[in-house]
Every structure is written in C-alpha cells, then in structure tokens.
Scaffold this active site. Structure first.
Site, PDB file in Angstrom:
ATOM      1  N   LYS A   2       0.861  -1.177   0.000  1.00  0.00           N
ATOM      2  CA  LYS A   2       0.000   0.000   0.000  1.00  0.00           C
ATOM      3  C   LYS A   2       0.902   1.233   0.000  1.00  0.00           C
ATOM      4  O   LYS A   2       1.520   1.554   0.995  1.00  0.00           O
ATOM      5  CB  LYS A   2      -0.908   0.011   1.239  1.00  0.00           C
ATOM      6  CG  LYS A   2      -1.863   1.192   1.241  1.00  0.00           C
ATOM      7  CD  LYS A   2      -2.676   1.262   2.509  1.00  0.00           C
ATOM      8  CE  LYS A   2      -3.687   2.400   2.435  1.00  0.00           C
ATOM      9  NZ  LYS A   2      -3.059   3.722   2.194  1.00  0.00           N
ATOM     10  N   ASP A   4       1.817   5.134  -0.058  1.00  0.00           N
ATOM     11  CA  ASP A   4       1.255   6.358   0.503  1.00  0.00           C
ATOM     12  C   ASP A   4       1.264   7.457  -0.552  1.00  0.00           C
ATOM     13  O   ASP A   4       2.061   7.436  -1.479  1.00  0.00           O
ATOM     14  CB  ASP A   4       2.101   6.781   1.710  1.00  0.00           C
ATOM     15  CG  ASP A   4       1.398   7.809   2.567  1.00  0.00           C
ATOM     16  OD1 ASP A   4       0.231   8.132   2.263  1.00  0.00           O
ATOM     17  OD2 ASP A   4       2.004   8.282   3.531  1.00  0.00           O
ATOM     18  N   GLU A 144       2.667   1.746   4.877  1.00  0.00           N
ATOM     19  CA  GLU A 144       1.320   1.896   5.426  1.00  0.00           C
ATOM     20  C   GLU A 144       0.625   0.566   5.639  1.00  0.00           C
ATOM     21  O   GLU A 144      -0.223   0.442   6.508  1.00  0.00           O
ATOM     22  CB  GLU A 144       0.471   2.761   4.489  1.00  0.00           C
ATOM     23  CG  GLU A 144       0.665   4.247   4.683  1.00  0.00           C
ATOM     24  CD  GLU A 144      -0.562   5.025   4.287  1.00  0.00           C
ATOM     25  OE1 GLU A 144      -1.456   4.445   3.642  1.00  0.00           O
ATOM     26  OE2 GLU A 144      -0.640   6.201   4.640  1.00  0.00           O
TER      27      GLU A 144
END
Length: 284
Positions: A2, A4, A144
C-alpha cells in the site's frame, strides 16, 4: 504494497496527457515529470490507476512530503519529485478493460510498464506471499500496509469486497497536555493535544480528534477540569485551547510519524492506568 500519497489516474489521449485526481481535478501541470514519462509510453490511448509517492523521503513520512512539495493544503505548486506507482490499467488502445479480470489487466499493464523500471512511472509489483508475513514485513519497513485483491475480479469503482486494505497500526502512550474546545462535541472536546518525552522534557506531538464517544468524553472532561496549566513547549496557533497539567496518559493508535515529528491519523483508545503500563512514549 500500500503506497502512501495521492490517488491519481493518468489518461493517455490522442490530444495529449491528463493527470486527474480522485475528485476529478486536472493536476497535469503539477506533475511535469510524470506527464513527460506518460508521453513516452508505447501506447496510443490508456488510463492508468495508481497511488503515487516521493522517492526523496522515508516511507513513514511520504504524505507530509507530498503536501509540502505541492504547497500544502490548497497549494498550487508543481512537483518533479513525484513517482507514479501504476497498479491497474482501465483502458488500453481503444478497449475498456474494467470488465476484464484483474489478471488480464495486470498482464497488459506489465507489458506497458515493465517491472524493475526506475523512471517517473513504475510498476507496483505483485507479491505472492503469506498475508501475515507480508504485513509484518511492510510494517517493519514503515510502510502503510498491504492491499489484497481478487485475481478474477473486474474493476469496480468505489468501495467493495474485491480489494482489502490491511494497514499497519501502531500505538503508544501520549501525555494529554490540553484540549481544543468544540461547541458541537458532547463534552466540548474537539481534540486532545498530546506530548511525548524527549531529552527529559515534554514536546508536542500533535492532536487526536477521533475515537471518542459520549462516555469517554464525559470521563475525560471530568478528569481534565481538575487540572490546569501545561509544561509542554508548543508553538502552534490553535484557538480555544485549555491547557492542563501533564497527568493523564492516553492510549493512541496512529499510522506513522510526519516529517516534523507529529502523530499521523491518530485515534484515541482510552486512558492508560498506572497498573496498565502508563508510560509516555520516549522520542530518540
């Protein structure tokens, strides 16, 4: 992974390149390096979906660097530091791919943006691994979290069950040094002002304005009304602030630290009791 940053899509069109935000705003001129890289893609028309990040920062500080580079909230600056991490392909040479399976879309995307390229447009590579182990690795490197996707699912806008977002969540004990008043909140607590210890002193590390309910707000207000005056060095410009003595320790969950030493996406989880490890976080 994931990544950012801001969610954007790049539209390769016969008339040129458009870089569009999730809200439909045209930000083409704000990312000249990504625009130039898109012009070099070997395709006539395409729409790439992505999450972008900055190579000049550490993983846990990316959004702050994004905002600063673009001039902050409401800013109009452009940035050449952004990297486009492509993770999906919605349109390709005249064909709408949204009803195609993810595996097919990824196959075409990998031909368009090969793995391992280090330019301004890069492929967000797939990882086949045990989910628990991958999440642990992502958190260890201050990312993240991870995204899990159904391989045979078509593309659907909005929230759904075909993509799962699993975030790294951290928590620590933060000293409550005051609160910002709010006329609309039950206990008139808009947010709590927090501090951590650094070199024997309390330093301001941001605020938390979520995670409360009526009961916790009432308990907090009752406890804070009994103590006043703060011992924290704070240079912010908040209004309607009530300072209190540093005596209450909050359990706070957060995603990361910003570049200027503040908690990011903090959420209040309750007060720590002395018998429940009521230690305040120490900043190195």
């Amino acid at each position: 992974m994931k990544w950012d940053g801001y969610r954007l899509s790049v539209h390769v069109e016969p008339t040129g390149i458009r870089i569009v935000t999730r809200g439909g705003h045209d930000w083409t001129d704000r990312f000249p390096a990504i625009k130039q890289a898109a012009l070099w893609l070997p395709v006539g028309t395409a729409i790439l979906d992505e999450r972008r990040w900055f190579s000049t920062s550490t993983a846990g500080r990316i959004s702050a660097c994004c905002n600063k580079s673009l001039g902050g909230r409401g800013g109009k600056k452009s940035s050449s530091d952004a990297i486009f991490m492509a993770f999906d392909l919605l349109y390709f040479d005249g064909h709408d791919l949204r009803n195609s399976e993810l595996d097919m879309r990824r196959h075409l995307l990998e031909d368009l943006v090969p793995a391992g390229q280090m330019g301004d447009i890069r492929l967000s590579e797939e990882i086949e691994a045990d989910g628990d182990q991958l999440l642990a690795s992502a958190c260890e490197f201050d990312l993240e979290g991870i995204i899990a996707k159904r391989r045979r699912a078509p593309y659907r806008s909005g929230r759904g069950g075909d993509w799962l977002k699993i975030k790294c969540v951290r928590s620590n004990g933060s000293m409550i040094v005051g609160y910002e008043k709010s006329g609309s909140a039950f206990g008139q607590i808009g947010s709590l002002l927090l501090a951590a210890r650094k070199a024997g002193e309390l330093v301001y590390v941001g605020s938390v304005g979520t995670g409360f309910n009526e009961r916790s707000e009432a308990q907090l207000r009752e406890a804070m009304d009994k103590i006043k005056a703060s011992a924290v060095k704070y240079s912010g410009r908040r209004k309607n602030v009530v300072w209190i003595k540093p005596a209450l320790v909050a359990e706070v969950e957060y995603r990361a630290w910003t570049h200027d030493g503040k908690l990011r996406h903090a959420s209040y989880k309750g007060l720590r009791e002395v018998q429940d490890n009521a230690e305040v976080y120490e900043i190195d």
